[in-house]
Design a protein around this motif. Structure first.
Motif, PDB file in Angstrom:
ATOM      1  N   VAL A   1     -30.338  -3.512  -9.285  1.00 35.61           N
ATOM      2  CA  VAL A   1     -31.415  -2.914  -8.662  1.00 35.61           C
ATOM      3  C   VAL A   1     -32.108  -3.837  -7.593  1.00 35.61           C
ATOM      4  CG1 VAL A   1     -33.625  -1.968  -9.214  1.00 35.61           C
ATOM      5  CG2 VAL A   1     -31.698  -1.117 -10.478  1.00 35.61           C
ATOM      6  N   CYS A   2     -32.423  -5.004  -8.115  1.00 37.49           N
ATOM      7  CA  CYS A   2     -33.234  -5.851  -7.322  1.00 37.49           C
ATOM      8  C   CYS A   2     -32.509  -6.419  -6.232  1.00 37.49           C
ATOM      9  CB  CYS A   2     -33.446  -7.266  -8.360  1.00 37.49           C
ATOM     10  SG  CYS A   2     -34.791  -6.551  -9.699  1.00 37.49           S
ATOM     11  N   ASP A   3     -31.123  -6.631  -6.327  1.00 35.31           N
ATOM     12  CA  ASP A   3     -30.660  -7.099  -5.246  1.00 35.31           C
ATOM     13  C   ASP A   3     -30.298  -6.205  -4.006  1.00 35.31           C
ATOM     14  OD1 ASP A   3     -30.586  -9.630  -6.579  1.00 35.31           O
ATOM     15  OD2 ASP A   3     -28.673  -9.922  -6.714  1.00 35.31           O
ATOM     16  N   ASN A   4     -30.856  -4.953  -4.136  1.00 36.94           N
ATOM     17  CA  ASN A   4     -30.615  -3.963  -3.103  1.00 36.94           C
ATOM     18  C   ASN A   4     -32.006  -3.199  -2.947  1.00 36.94           C
ATOM     19  OD1 ASN A   4     -30.235  -1.112  -2.102  1.00 36.94           O
ATOM     20  ND2 ASN A   4     -28.100  -1.684  -2.118  1.00 36.94           N
ATOM     21  N   LYS A   5     -32.626  -3.670  -1.771  1.00 39.01           N
ATOM     22  CA  LYS A   5     -33.921  -3.223  -1.509  1.00 39.01           C
ATOM     23  C   LYS A   5     -34.164  -1.736  -1.527  1.00 39.01           C
ATOM     24  CE  LYS A   5     -35.549  -7.398   1.018  1.00 39.01           C
ATOM     25  NZ  LYS A   5     -34.631  -8.480   0.640  1.00 39.01           N
ATOM     26  N   ILE A   6     -33.097  -0.996  -0.961  1.00 40.17           N
ATOM     27  CA  ILE A   6     -33.096   0.354  -1.004  1.00 40.17           C
ATOM     28  C   ILE A   6     -33.227   0.941  -2.529  1.00 40.17           C
ATOM     29  CG2 ILE A   6     -32.110   2.582  -0.395  1.00 40.17           C
ATOM     30  CD1 ILE A   6     -30.563   1.260   1.887  1.00 40.17           C
ATOM     31  N   HIS A   7     -32.409   0.368  -3.265  1.00 39.88           N
ATOM     32  CA  HIS A   7     -32.306   0.883  -4.428  1.00 39.88           C
ATOM     33  C   HIS A   7     -33.609   0.457  -5.210  1.00 39.88           C
ATOM     34  CE1 HIS A   7     -29.700   1.114  -8.437  1.00 39.88           C
ATOM     35  NE2 HIS A   7     -30.530   2.039  -8.554  1.00 39.88           N
ATOM     36  N   SER A   8     -34.207  -0.697  -5.300  1.00 38.19           N
ATOM     37  CA  SER A   8     -35.322  -1.230  -5.871  1.00 38.19           C
ATOM     38  C   SER A   8     -36.696  -0.374  -5.393  1.00 38.19           C
ATOM     39  CB  SER A   8     -35.616  -2.769  -5.725  1.00 38.19           C
ATOM     40  OG  SER A   8     -35.537  -3.106  -4.369  1.00 38.19           O
ATOM     41  N   THR A   9     -36.718  -0.128  -3.968  1.00 34.69           N
ATOM     42  CA  THR A   9     -37.955   0.659  -3.843  1.00 34.69           C
ATOM     43  C   THR A   9     -37.693   2.138  -4.084  1.00 34.69           C
ATOM     44  OG1 THR A   9     -38.164  -0.473  -1.822  1.00 34.69           O
ATOM     45  CG2 THR A   9     -39.315   1.556  -1.633  1.00 34.69           C
ATOM     46  N   LEU A  10     -36.784   2.711  -4.416  1.00 32.24           N
ATOM     47  CA  LEU A  10     -36.657   3.935  -4.808  1.00 32.24           C
ATOM     48  C   LEU A  10     -36.869   4.007  -6.325  1.00 32.24           C
ATOM     49  CD1 LEU A  10     -33.175   5.204  -3.248  1.00 32.24           C
ATOM     50  CD2 LEU A  10     -35.342   6.302  -2.660  1.00 32.24           C
ATOM     51  N   VAL A  11     -36.372   2.974  -6.825  1.00 32.53           N
ATOM     52  CA  VAL A  11     -36.687   2.714  -8.410  1.00 32.53           C
ATOM     53  C   VAL A  11     -38.086   2.345  -8.722  1.00 32.53           C
ATOM     54  CG1 VAL A  11     -36.640   1.235 -10.468  1.00 32.53           C
ATOM     55  CG2 VAL A  11     -34.387   2.272  -9.385  1.00 32.53           C
ATOM     56  N   LEU A  12     -38.821   1.655  -7.917  1.00 31.88           N
ATOM     57  CA  LEU A  12     -40.325   1.562  -8.029  1.00 31.88           C
ATOM     58  C   LEU A  12     -41.210   2.616  -7.761  1.00 31.88           C
ATOM     59  CD1 LEU A  12     -40.083  -2.219  -6.337  1.00 31.88           C
ATOM     60  CD2 LEU A  12     -40.723  -1.552  -8.781  1.00 31.88           C
ATOM     61  N   HIS A  13     -40.847   3.286  -6.720  1.00 28.29           N
ATOM     62  CA  HIS A  13     -41.487   4.401  -6.186  1.00 28.29           C
ATOM     63  C   HIS A  13     -41.575   5.615  -7.300  1.00 28.29           C
ATOM     64  CE1 HIS A  13     -41.900   8.466  -4.364  1.00 28.29           C
ATOM     65  NE2 HIS A  13     -43.131   7.905  -3.592  1.00 28.29           N
ATOM     66  N   ALA A  14     -40.110   5.831  -7.952  1.00 25.56           N
ATOM     67  CA  ALA A  14     -39.984   6.784  -8.932  1.00 25.56           C
ATOM     68  C   ALA A  14     -40.826   6.604 -10.260  1.00 25.56           C
ATOM     69  CB  ALA A  14     -38.501   6.886  -9.368  1.00 25.56           C
ATOM     70  N   ALA A  15     -41.018   5.295 -10.427  1.00 27.72           N
ATOM     71  CA  ALA A  15     -41.786   4.812 -11.667  1.00 27.72           C
ATOM     72  C   ALA A  15     -43.440   5.015 -11.256  1.00 27.72           C
ATOM     73  CB  ALA A  15     -41.554   3.550 -12.056  1.00 27.72           C
ATOM     74  N   GLY A  16     -43.829   5.326 -10.079  1.00 32.31           N
ATOM     75  CA  GLY A  16     -45.123   5.563  -9.712  1.00 32.31           C
ATOM     76  C   GLY A  16     -45.950   4.439  -9.133  1.00 32.31           C
ATOM     77  N   LEU A  17     -44.936   3.221  -8.884  1.00 30.82           N
ATOM     78  CA  LEU A  17     -45.754   2.098  -8.317  1.00 30.82           C
ATOM     79  C   LEU A  17     -46.046   2.076  -6.838  1.00 30.82           C
ATOM     80  CD1 LEU A  17     -43.468  -0.010 -10.604  1.00 30.82           C
ATOM     81  CD2 LEU A  17     -45.983  -0.423 -10.629  1.00 30.82           C
TER      82      LEU A  17
END
Lengths: 326, 62
Positions: A99-115
């Protein structure tokens, strides 16, 4: 080449197995980690990730736990995958690294978590890049999906710059490099905030201030102590949890319109910068990381294994190993 | 690293200068040659052997 299982058994403390510190380079951070483990009476084998090979289905190496400090993103993910396949607890997990090493993945995950994250748009090819930029507005920043240390960041002030950068992206050989990850250009007080997290603990926070709009320490930014407020702590811990948790560097941006944004989360966190002018901070981070690694290590019996690698050294009170250093 | 903590010297493979190394030097540690400023990787200890450090690769980072 050496038999790492034998190496682990010789090095053992507690249940007989050492912690594996897997690294590409022994940097300032790895030296501090070794010292932290040594102070705890824990045996450690230092494994050069470039020497690792394994056969799928082999028994596990005799490691209690692995601390993945690979500097190369590709190997970092494979190290964690390998450890998990062998049933060896590893920090960080393959999922967190991926997740962390892919900016697309991490942004999607962070946004999905409401951050709160910067306004971000993705285009799957340079041909759709202008549309992605239109969605975030100019000025914008195009970032490599897998980049680090501030490399490859392009600030897009106008349509001419957009055309030039998108044309360049189109000429790059890798499909990965042709993905367009575009974000709003967040105006900040020329600094960002790095919060270092170990498990469910926010260890410390530092400001990174630079003359350039890219605030990475690798690009010359200076660090200074940042008060770890409840707001920063809460945001950093939520971001860390969202990406899967572990040993992480959460980068936050303070926008001039009052937003506090999660810019990215780093799974191979460096903390030399935190030591500038205040070495105690870096020591505290190493201590917290070592404690986290050991808290994840099981206390059961070691399994035999056959992973081989070329360079393994032991830190701490364990007896030295013969023949491990070619 | 200060002079009193250096316990071993190894030759720089690029310029041949003697490079001082601390007692706790680890394999894969990076040191800088005091003669030519090139980055060197410690590829073995006991005795210490130095090689030119690998160039930074595209996927290196945090």
């Amino acid at each position: 080449m050496s038999d790492l299982t034998r190496t682990g058994a010789e090095a053992g403390t507690g249940d007989g197995r050492p912690v594996a510190l897997i690294a590409s380079r022994v940097r300032f951070e790895e030296k501090l980690l070794l010292e932290a483990f040594r102070r705890r009476g824990v045996a450690v084998v230092v494994i050069d990730d470039r020497t690792l090979s394994y056969r799928v289905g082999d028994p596990a190496p005799a490691w209690r736990m692995a601390c993945n400090r690979s500097i190369a993103g590709t190997r970092r993910l494979e190290v964690s995958r390998m450890c998990e396949a062998f049933g060896i607890p590893v920090a960080n997990s393959a999922s967190t690294v991926a997740v962390c090493d892919n900016k697309i993945h991490s942004t999607l995950v962070l946004h999905a978590a409401g951050l709160p994250v910067p306004v971000t748009a993705v285009a799957l090819a340079p041909a759709a890049g202008e549309e992605a930029l239109r969605r975030v507005g100019l000025p914008a920043v195009i970032k490599p999906v897998n980049g680090s240390w501030g490399r490859g960041l392009c600030k897009i002030n106008d349509i001419d710059a957009a055309e030039a950068v998108l044309a360049l992206k189109e000429s790059l050989p890798s499909p990965q490099q042709q993905l367009i990850y575009a974000q709003e250009f967040v105006r900040t007080p020329q600094r960002d905030i790095r919060v270092v997290v170990a498990g469910d603990c926010a260890v410390t926070a530092v400001h990174r201030t630079g003359e350039h709009w890219i605030g990475n320490v690798a690009r010359g930014a200076r660090t200074s102590r940042c008060p770890l407020t409840p707001e920063l702590e809460d945001l950093a811990l939520r971001a860390a949890k969202a990406v899967g948790g572990g040993l992480l560097g959460v980068d936050l941006l303070e926008s001039d319109d009052g937003r506090l944004l999660v810019n990215e989360v780093n799974s191979g966190v460096e903390f030399r910068g935190a030591a500038v002018g205040d070495e105690s901070t870096a020591f505290a981070i190493a201590e917290a990381f070592a404690d986290y690694v050991l808290s994840e290590a099981p206390q059961g019996e070691a399994s035999p294994g056959k992973v081989t690698q070329g360079k393994a050294r032991t830190a701490g009170p364990a007896p030295s190993q013969e023949g491990d250093n070619p | 690293m200060t002079l009193d903590t250096m316990t071993e010297r190894a030759a720089c493979p690029d310029c041949g200068a003697g490079v001082g190394l601390a007692a706790d030097t680890e394999v894969t540690e990076i040191v800088v040659c005091t003669g030519c400023a090139v980055e060197l990787e410690v590829v073995a200890v006991g005795p210490v052997t130095l090689a030119l450090a690998p160039e930074i690769e595209e996927d290196w980072g945090e």
